[in-house]
Design an enzyme around this catalytic site. Structure first.
Site: not given
Lengths: 496, 548
Positions: A70, A75, A78, A210, A214, A469, A474
């Site tokens: 990681c 992670c 990356k 993935y 990526e 908003h 939202e």
């Protein structure tokens, strides 16, 4: 049964004078799972040692480093490269907002690499400090089993030393694997891709997972020409089919050339670069060929047979719900068990392990509603069930709400890229079974949705929440119109 | 819009809506379909925030290996042209939405004539129900030279970039514009009357956001009240405050609040009641004091946010036409400030939480995000979760940092679903992102207890006395400051009772030094208690209201 065994175990811990073993716990591997497991066990009062290989950005049988995949090869680096690559899109988008960049914009790969390495070296140090501060003994070298209570560590100088422990935790993670085609040695894996000397001008990527997606986004953003090859019709098998379609069209929209249903059959070296031949007979010349074709558990060099620890057909260590292996005092967490291979899941498994073994609270990791993200540009993030999974598990009809919209930023930048969101709802209970999103900030947005799903949020809860908003998120609370109702009886078959 | 559309399309009501012609700056005769949010608020503001954020991104990009032959420059007119094109498109979209729902659109200024009659520019229309949704408009103090000052309407549509701008006000509008102009390379000075920005927000966030904005180049002038604006011969403006004068401003903007648009609507004549700010008084169903007249949105000055107005409009239509009396639910309404960095929040502030729940656990995190470690910029993220200690219920979540509004939206859903701290803990993180920090906060930063003194009573009296004698001292430094040094929370609380004789007043600052950082009491109920600053063991609480 398991619970009873654990109760007995617990009493044994209490009764044990601690004198018969060197340690209460010996951990092999100081990645996400190992570090968490040793720290939390130490906090319950256990005497803990952990072994890890010397630090190196590219892993091998003899090199690794505190922090594990990681932090050093996954992670974190990356994500750093994804940040770096995202700026190109930002520069393009900024024009219609009035920004003018005269002259060239240059990207200096070496500088990014240097800054990235500096950061992971820092994190490597942080992990060592965390362990030290928790009172965990750190041993450098490769650990393997001698018997159920003995670990032999081969030090970098070749010397070997044995340690005994009441419990052993295996957290050795996984490593990128290559496909077996002629010229495979010319290809690299994600380890090397994160530390390349030169930025490729022409990159070929094999894989639809993935990692492949990526790196396609990373290299494209940094200015390379990218060709992505995968066997299925769409990338990201296992994700919601609708989202997979969106990701594929976004990758294409950003200039990545997709080659679905195509495999690589041969690589060879030429004066101009690596010649790549596909199973359809196409030829492409590339500077770099990346195999992102899956990862295998790091279980080979652990001498698991000596203690009788069982592995499955892909080499993953078999464990029960408490992460216990076939040997009662040997445990395993993280990618080496090939359950859900994500850092936060390894952390969860390790915490549960410590509570179970040293905390007197048998705890099973909960794999429901684990969110995850693909850091493509733009990213995809999901939590809970995909539409397909929901249909498989559903007893009643599944309600699907989707929204595809032009993000506000694009109204000025004129980028042609829609954000898509999707909610999958159980028609009988109104429970939201899954939420997914592809678009800017998706991972940050989905984290909160994951919390909401853990609270048992219903569609009515979503509807009653007031929006923030103007935000993209939202949209998740304003999806009033049903897109479709899918009957549990009519499960569509796809061969995606 | 929401009310008329839903009434017409869902319930088949014959609905008409009147609105004034479109203009970017509102007046008594100009407005536009879409209203403040679309034309002079949320939307154009956010577009300018996007535009202004790029300068920060250009800076960040350097740490990621990007270099520029020449520094990026910003062209003001391109931005304004593109922004206004988008606004015109949105007016068309909104107008079409109304038409497609079967709503009759009447252009002009409406005025209520009697409980069932509206006059639009002289022409009379009758209706069974009348809904007033005229919103609010910027208000400015009446000081000399106010004619040189611009409001937020004008600030969104300037013809050229301000060289140097004074933004007067400490609310969210002021901070958002300060960020916009700073990002678009104006020199920005913010003048606030209070000690801190964003009154009503959580204290630590107020400090944090001001710090972060200062680091990005904005100058804050605190406790300065504007007194006059003068224009010199070279056209530049001088702002005079109670503390002195600063000159050389190309623009002075006032973001000093908004007022309901209730003037000249005929409300007084019909008998619609208004409060002292001019806001229409409504009941829980948005009904005014006249049975057939209703009001929603900013004109009622409840929670002045677009999504709240939408909710009020939706509930109103259900009440009138759907035969389902529906109250809008104003609890746990999330909100955002699009400052740079932005703020997102839902639920109560710590001060309000303590007032309402007494015993709360506070989890905080203040960290440098991954992006900043690479960019080398001093950007940080602040997060805070407030938990009711007795029920484990999460009663407030506050965040300041990149993506805060997007992150908080999902948390707001969870809060509506009855979020407990244990749900946070059980949620797996998405790695590596900012939001995962919210699900990995394991240890409270501090615990606030109302009944700690009661518990202390149950302890051995002798032990307490011993502690009292040895472990702490206190002193009345001045009539406004107490210093309390305690070893543990229990004795501290006993001691606060003893302070009564020293007359703790509202303005008293209590400085509490204690080992675990625990604070609480029972007999003297702390009503408003906020941390002004904090080091490892020292908490300084400001404006403590004590009830004897």
């Amino acid at each position: 049964m398991a619970r009873k065994m654990l109760k007995d175990e617990e009493m044994a811990v209490a009764a044990d004078d601690g004198g018969s073993y060197d340690y209460d716990l010996f951990v092999i591997g100081a990645g996400s799972g190992g570090v968490r497991g040793s720290r939390t066990s130490a906090s319950f009062g256990a005497k803990v040692a952990i072994c890890e290989l010397p630090f190196h950005p590219i892993s091998s049988d003899w090199q690794g480093g505190h922090g594990g995949t990681c932090v050093i090869r996954g992670c974190v680096p990356k994500k750093i490269l994804v940040y770096g690559a995202s700026f190109r899109g930002e520069f393009e988008d900024s024009k219609n907002f009035g920004w003018e960049i005269n002259g060239d914009i240059n990207f200096n790969w070496k500088k990014l690499l240097e800054n990235k390495t500096q950061e992971i070296v820092r994190l490597n140090g942080v992990y060592q400090r965390i362990l030290g501060n928790s009172g965990v003994t750190m041993i450098e070298g490769a650990g393997s089993l001698v018997d159920a209570h003995t670990v032999e560590v081969t030090k970098p100088d070749g010397s070997k030393q044995r340690y005994t422990a009441k419990h052993i935790l295996i957290a050795t993670g996984s490593r990128a694997q290559r496909v077996n085609i002629p010229g495979k040695e010319l290809a690299i894996t994600s380890d090397e891709a994160l530390s390349l000397e030169e930025l490729p001008k022409r990159a070929v990527i094999l894989g639809g997972g993935y990692i492949a997606v990526e790196f396609a986004s990373i290299w494209k953003g940094m200015g390379a020409q990218v060709d992505l090859f995968y066997r299925k019709e769409l990338p990201l098998r296992g994700f919601d089919d609708e989202m997979r379609t969106v990701v594929a069209s976004n990758l294409e929209g950003r200039g990545i050339r997709l080659h679905p249903g195509t495999n690589l059959s041969e690589l060879s070296k030429t004066a101009d670069g690596i010649k790549v031949v596909t199973d359809k007979g196409e030829e492409i010349i590339a500077d770099v060929v990346l195999f992102a074709t899956g990862r295998t558990p790091n279980s080979q060099r652990l001498n698991l047979e000596a203690a009788g620890v069982e592995v499955d057909n892909v080499g993953a260590i078999k464990v029960d719900e408490y992460s216990r292996t076939s040997v009662p005092n040997i445990w395993a967490v993280g990618d080496v068990t090939n359950r859900i291979n994500l850092t936060p899941v390894a952390l969860m498994e390790a915490t549960c392990f410590s509570k179970t073994v040293f905390g007197g609270q048998p705890t099973k990791p909960d794999y429901r509603d684990v969110p995850c993200a693909v850091f493509s540009i733009p990213p995809l993030s999901v939590v809970g069930l995909s539409e397909q999974q929901a249909l498989e598990e559903a007893k009643s009809d599944v309600l699907v709400y989707t929204s595809s919209f032009n993000p506000m930023k694009n109204s000025i930048s004129k980028r042609q890229e829609k954000t898509i969101m999707k909610l999958v709802v159980d028609s009988e209970t109104d429970r939201v079974l899954g939420a997914s999103m592809c678009g800017p900030d998706a991972p940050e947005i989905i984290q909160g949705m994951a919390v909401a799903l853990k609270c048992g949020a219903t569609k009515a809860t979503f509807d009653s929440t007031v929006g923030i908003h103007p935000s993209a998120a939202e949209e998740f609370v304003t999806m009033r119109t049903l897109t479709r109702r899918v009957s549990a009886a009519s499960k569509p078959k796809t061969n995606l | 819009m929401r009310a008329s559309r839903v009434a017409a399309s869902l319930y088949g009501a014959r609905a008409a809506v009147c609105e004034m012609p479109f203009a970017t700056v509102a007046s008594d005769s100009l407005g536009g379909v879409g209203g403040t949010c679309v034309l002079r608020g949320c939307v154009p503001k956010k577009l300018l925030v996007y535009a202004s954020k790029y300068s920060h991104e250009f800076e960040e990009s350097r740490g990621f290996g990007w270099t520029y032959d020449t520094d990026p420059k910003h062209d003001w007119s391109t931005l304004m042209t593109n922004k206004n094109l988008e606004l015109k498109r949105l007016v068309r979209v909104q107008t079409n939405m109304l038409k497609n729902s079967g709503v009759t659109i009447i252009e002009g200024r409406g005025k209520v004539v009697d409980p069932h009659t509206v006059s639009v520019d002289g022409k009379l229309y009758t209706a069974k129900n009348i809904l007033i949704a005229v919103g609010g408009r910027p208000s400015m103090p009446d000081i000399p030279g106010i004619e040189h000052v611009i409001d937020s309407d004008a600030a969104l549509d300037l013809t050229s970039r301000p060289e140097k701008i004074a933004v007067v006000g400490g609310g969210y509008i002021a901070l958002e514009f300060a960020g916009i102009f700073n990002g678009l390379k104006s020199g920005v000075h913010v003048f606030i009357r209070q000690k801190k920005v964003l009154r009503g927000f959580y204290e630590e966030v107020r400090d944090f956001v001001a710090d972060q904005m200062s680091l990005r180049g904005i100058t804050f002038h605190t406790e300065e009240t504007p007194q006059a604006v003068t224009k010199s011969d070279d056209g530049l403006l001088t702002l005079k405050t109670n503390k002195g004068s600063i000159n050389g401003f190309s623009h002075v903007m006032f973001a000093t609040g908004r007022k309901p648009n209730t003037k000249n609507l005929g409300l007084e004549e019909v008998g619609v009641k208004m409060d002292k700010h001019g806001a229409i008084v409504v009941d829980e169903f948005s009904r005014t004091s006249v049975d057939s007249i209703w009001a929603v949105g900013d004109v009622t000055n409840r929670v002045n946010l677009t999504p709240v107005a939408l909710m009020e409009g939706g509930a109103l239509v259900k009440t009138i036409f759907g035969n389902e009396p529906t109250k809008p639910d104003h609890s746990a309404v999330p909100s955002a400030v699009f400052s740079q960095p932005p703020i997102g929040q839902v639920g109560l502030t710590e001060e309000k939480a303590i007032e309402k729940y007494g015993d709360v656990d506070i989890y905080t995190s203040n960290f440098r995000p991954l992006r900043a470690t690479l960019s080398g910029l001093p950007d940080r993220v602040y997060m805070k979760v407030i938990v009711c200690a007795n029920t484990d219920k999460v009663i407030g979540v506050h965040m300041c940092g990149e993506d805060a509004p997007e992150i908080i939206q999902g948390i707001a859903i969870a809060v509506k679903a009855g979020l407990r701290k244990q749900n946070f803990d059980a949620t797996v993180g998405v790695h590596p992102i900012t939001a995962e920090e919210l699900v990995t906060m394991r240890n409270p930063t501090r615990k606030v207890r109302r009944d700690a003194a009661d518990k202390a009573k149950m302890k051995d009296e002798a032990t307490s006395q011993k502690l009292e004698a040895s472990a702490f001292t206190y002193a009345l430094v001045s009539s406004f400051i107490f210093v309390v040094i305690v070893a543990g929370v229990k004795v501290m609380c006993r001691k606060i009772r003893a302070f009564r004789s020293h007359q703790i007043s509202q303005a008293t600052r209590i400085i509490i030094v204690c080992k675990g950082g625990l604070f609480g009491d029972s007999t003297t109920r702390v009503h408003h208690c906020s941390v002004v600053s904090q080091s490892s063991h020292i908490f300084i609480y400001n404006s403590v209201l004590v009830h004897h």
